[in-house]
Design an enzyme around this catalytic site. Sequence first.
Site, PDB file in Angstrom:
ATOM      1  N   HIS A 177      -1.998   1.973  -0.382  1.00  0.00           N
ATOM      2  CA  HIS A 177      -2.409   1.020   0.793  1.00  0.00           C
ATOM      3  C   HIS A 177      -4.094   0.849   0.677  1.00  0.00           C
ATOM      4  O   HIS A 177      -4.649  -0.355   0.977  1.00  0.00           O
ATOM      5  CB  HIS A 177      -2.401   1.455   1.981  1.00  0.00           C
ATOM      6  N   ASP A 217      -3.755  -2.257   8.117  1.00  0.00           N
ATOM      7  CA  ASP A 217      -2.797  -1.744   7.481  1.00  0.00           C
ATOM      8  C   ASP A 217      -1.708  -1.907   8.700  1.00  0.00           C
ATOM      9  O   ASP A 217      -1.911  -1.361   9.856  1.00  0.00           O
ATOM     10  CB  ASP A 217      -2.563  -0.388   6.967  1.00  0.00           C
TER      11      ASP A 217
END
Length: 492
Positions: free
Chosen positions: A17, A122
């Site tokens: 991520h 995210d």
Amino acid sequence: MSSNLNFLIVPLMCPGHLIPMIDMAKLISQQSVAVTIVITPRNVERYGSVLNRAISSGLPIRILQLKFPASEYGLPDGCESIDDLPSFNLSKNFFDASYTLQKQLEDVFNELKPRPSCIISDKHVMWTSDVAKKFQIPWVVFDGMSCFTQLATHNLCVSKIHEKLTDFEPFDLPGLHDKITMTKSQLPGLFNPGNGDRGKELKKVREKIRETELGAYGTIINSFEELETNYINEFKRIKQGRVWCIGPFSQLNKNDLDKAQRGSKDLNNEHDYLIKWLDSQRENSVIYVCLGSLARLTPPQFIELALGLEASKIPFILVVKGGNKKEEIEKWLAEDRFESRVKGRGVLVRGWAPQVVILSHRAVGAFLTHCGWNSTIEGVSAGVAMITWPQFADQFFNQRLVVQVVGSGVEVGAKKVLHLEDEDAANEIQVKREDVCNCIKKVMKEGNEIRERSKYMKKMAEKAIEDGGSSHVNLRLFIEDIMLHTNKCLAA
Ligand code: UDP
């Protein structure tokens, strides 16, 4: 482009991520938009070289360092990344600790100059949506998955078709452009949580993430239009156009050091040996095997993989990540004398492999991958043939995209998701050494059509991020959208 914009980027502290979000920060800042990336001290150590090099080159990137209280939440001191967790059963502690970043960020928000114009977060860092609400700026989700996955997820949530099925009953994913057949046991945790209490607990968290995500202003995707055209168009339709595909991010890293240090500043001790070894191999002759940063094969499954590679007689690089089973795997490697048997033909990398360097080497012809979305798009952009071995999350969807839609891969034959939190569960073997060996031989020896598709996609990926390419245009459209929104708010 605009000096009064500042995009606040909040990643999830986990390589799959953080790596793309750092790339994204560079990409946006190249358009003369300031970006501020929120990150914790250990991650600054790990990714700082790449970020600082970008800053020194004149890109308007700021690093906002916040404290991560690992030990206060029962984690080892300095454990600030999900791949550093001693056990995935500690992931709740990790997420609880991450929540403490919210107050720290809110406390300094008004000191950030220019005032942040949006948050790109995210989707797993849900508290950022509250921060965006509080400061009245758009909350844009970075979803580190493909539009194919987005659409498949949306359609399953709406149809709930999976709820009526048994685990291994094949069914067609509803509402997709291609006929894609899967089983429930291959679906991500949101639809297939496993049987234990932990699975049920995680299902609730996943549902909450999904609910929060639906309220986002828009979605940024690390993909490009030529790769999954029909899926992107349909997903955009559902989201009223607010989807921007601006990848593939990995293509942004042009110099060797940026490629090598993507994900870890510490170059593996064997880095030079690895590159020299690759230099000595024939073009397209090597298979690179890496199952991402989190997946841990059980020792029996690792042994099947290793012996399958050996039996194929094809040169290979195998990345070994044993997690809490590392010692057991090392013991087998030593007792079996595996490395001396494959010496010269096979190289084992322990720890972090410079994946993008390896994939872009002319000697690498195929990639045995777990189909994490980053690895998938990195493989596609490198023009290598893929051998797909999905493990969990969206990876079985990505396998379908690669094999059926793009046509640049072959499946090794994994049958069901391995839930990360079940690390001590079954020592079962899903893929046998013969499956590995046959699949590799097929791709390396007979895979002309696959390789042609791969090379074609590589060209498309390169074009997408060039000036005037689809992703480049989308990035400008995204920035303009946020600029318009910001100006409207200022005028109101
Ligand atoms: N990666 C790497 N070296 C490794 C393992 C992973 O460079 O030894 C990088 C890989 O290039 C990718 C990311 O880590 O960018 C992994 O993301 P992905 O979505 O493929 O899988 P995950 O690790 O999240 O399962």
